[in-house]
Design an enzyme around this catalytic site. Sequence first.
Site, PDB file in Angstrom:
ATOM      1  N   GLY A  56       0.392  -0.993   0.170  1.00  0.00           N
ATOM      2  CA  GLY A  56      -0.532  -0.020  -0.304  1.00  0.00           C
ATOM      3  C   GLY A  56       0.937   1.083  -0.181  1.00  0.00           C
ATOM      4  O   GLY A  56       1.826   0.744  -0.063  1.00  0.00           O
ATOM      5  N   ARG A  62       1.253  -3.606  12.754  1.00  0.00           N
ATOM      6  CA  ARG A  62       0.914  -4.023  14.057  1.00  0.00           C
ATOM      7  C   ARG A  62       1.445  -5.131  14.397  1.00  0.00           C
ATOM      8  O   ARG A  62       1.796  -5.766  13.551  1.00  0.00           O
ATOM      9  CB  ARG A  62      -0.342  -4.224  13.789  1.00  0.00           C
ATOM     10  N   GLU A  64       0.025  -2.960  24.138  1.00  0.00           N
ATOM     11  CA  GLU A  64       1.106  -1.953  24.188  1.00  0.00           C
ATOM     12  C   GLU A  64       0.723  -1.322  25.250  1.00  0.00           C
ATOM     13  O   GLU A  64      -0.870  -1.412  25.390  1.00  0.00           O
ATOM     14  CB  GLU A  64       0.700  -0.956  22.879  1.00  0.00           C
ATOM     15  N   HIS A 111       5.980   2.557  19.003  1.00  0.00           N
ATOM     16  CA  HIS A 111       5.314   3.255  18.466  1.00  0.00           C
ATOM     17  C   HIS A 111       4.661   4.038  17.738  1.00  0.00           C
ATOM     18  O   HIS A 111       3.989   5.494  18.195  1.00  0.00           O
ATOM     19  CB  HIS A 111       3.543   2.886  19.189  1.00  0.00           C
ATOM     20  N   GLY A 147       5.656   5.252  14.719  1.00  0.00           N
ATOM     21  CA  GLY A 147       5.718   5.440  13.108  1.00  0.00           C
ATOM     22  C   GLY A 147       5.953   6.930  12.819  1.00  0.00           C
ATOM     23  O   GLY A 147       5.949   7.580  11.634  1.00  0.00           O
TER      24      GLY A 147
HETATM   25  C1  GLV Z   1      -0.444   4.081  13.787  1.00  0.00           C
HETATM   26  O1  GLV Z   1      -0.023   3.021  13.812  1.00  0.00           O
HETATM   27  C2  GLV Z   1      -1.839   4.987  13.147  1.00  0.00           C
HETATM   28  O2  GLV Z   1      -2.563   3.427  12.815  1.00  0.00           O
HETATM   29  O3  GLV Z   1      -1.822   5.734  12.548  1.00  0.00           O
END
Ligand code: GLV
Length: 315
Positions: free
Chosen positions: A154, A232, A260, A279, A281
Amino acid sequence: MKVVVTFPIPDVAKQMISEHAALQCWESEESIPVSTLIDWVADADAILTTLTCPIGREVLAHAPQLKVISTVSVGVDHIDVGVAAERDVIVGHTPGVLTNSTADLTLALMLAVGRRIAEGDALIRSGAWSDGWKPNLLLGTDLSGATVGLIGLGPIGRAVATRLKGFGCRVIASNRTMRSLEGVEFVDRETLLSTADIVSLHTALTPQTLGMIGQKELALMKDGAMLINTARGALVDEAALVAEIKSGRLRAGLDVYTEEPLPLTSELRELPGCVLLPHVGSATERTRRAMFELALANLFAGLQGYDLPARLGTT
Ligand code: GLV
């Protein structure tokens, strides 16, 4: 109209929402208890939420007026989207705006694991770097020229592929639907796992992808290969991954976990063969602002009966 917000938001956002609807906002950094959420949604038209707040069948069953759920996340695995669809509740999320930040962090993890960045930093801070340059100190592996396998192609997977081309990597990919992308070779999952020096996950968590990287899949990976997960945690069987890292056969760069925050008892904490991030990102100021703005735009559009700028299923 009433909007329930499940996490603390800035005053300016509260003001904006209050101009359109009554607002009930959870102010604590602790997660909102399900019982409180169930109570609050009884007369709610909309929910603004994040990925730490599960919105399941039970919550939805207690929200007879609900029209829209807007989440400040691209992932929607915390929402029972099937039940939402049955009840004609529209779901908005935040794709696109976090693509580059997440792809950047993916490359950061590849480099951090390969070049042992965290170990080097720890060595200096502990005072153990006492004898200067050594020919064998912290030898790692190159990202340049590596074969990288992307599971999921994606927007984030594609942005990672683009970056990897700059490192002269061979990029292979497997995806639910075959796409064509210049410079990326499509292969089946088994070939990808057994060929790549680095396997990186870029797929959504759904009932179909839950646990997709288990013991069998990890066993297919090459000795010394690296698993990167910025998607994930529950895509991977974490116990099986721990066993592979512990044995020294695999390495990992992880931003996401089955549970988490990562429990204090997790063995991952003890293993030098992995780099762990909490977490983050999408955690840059610019991206988080853009996510929040898009989530607010989704919320207001849903409340007013317009098309959402980023409605799940159309993005
Ligand atoms: C982060 O993990 C999101 O789904 O935005």
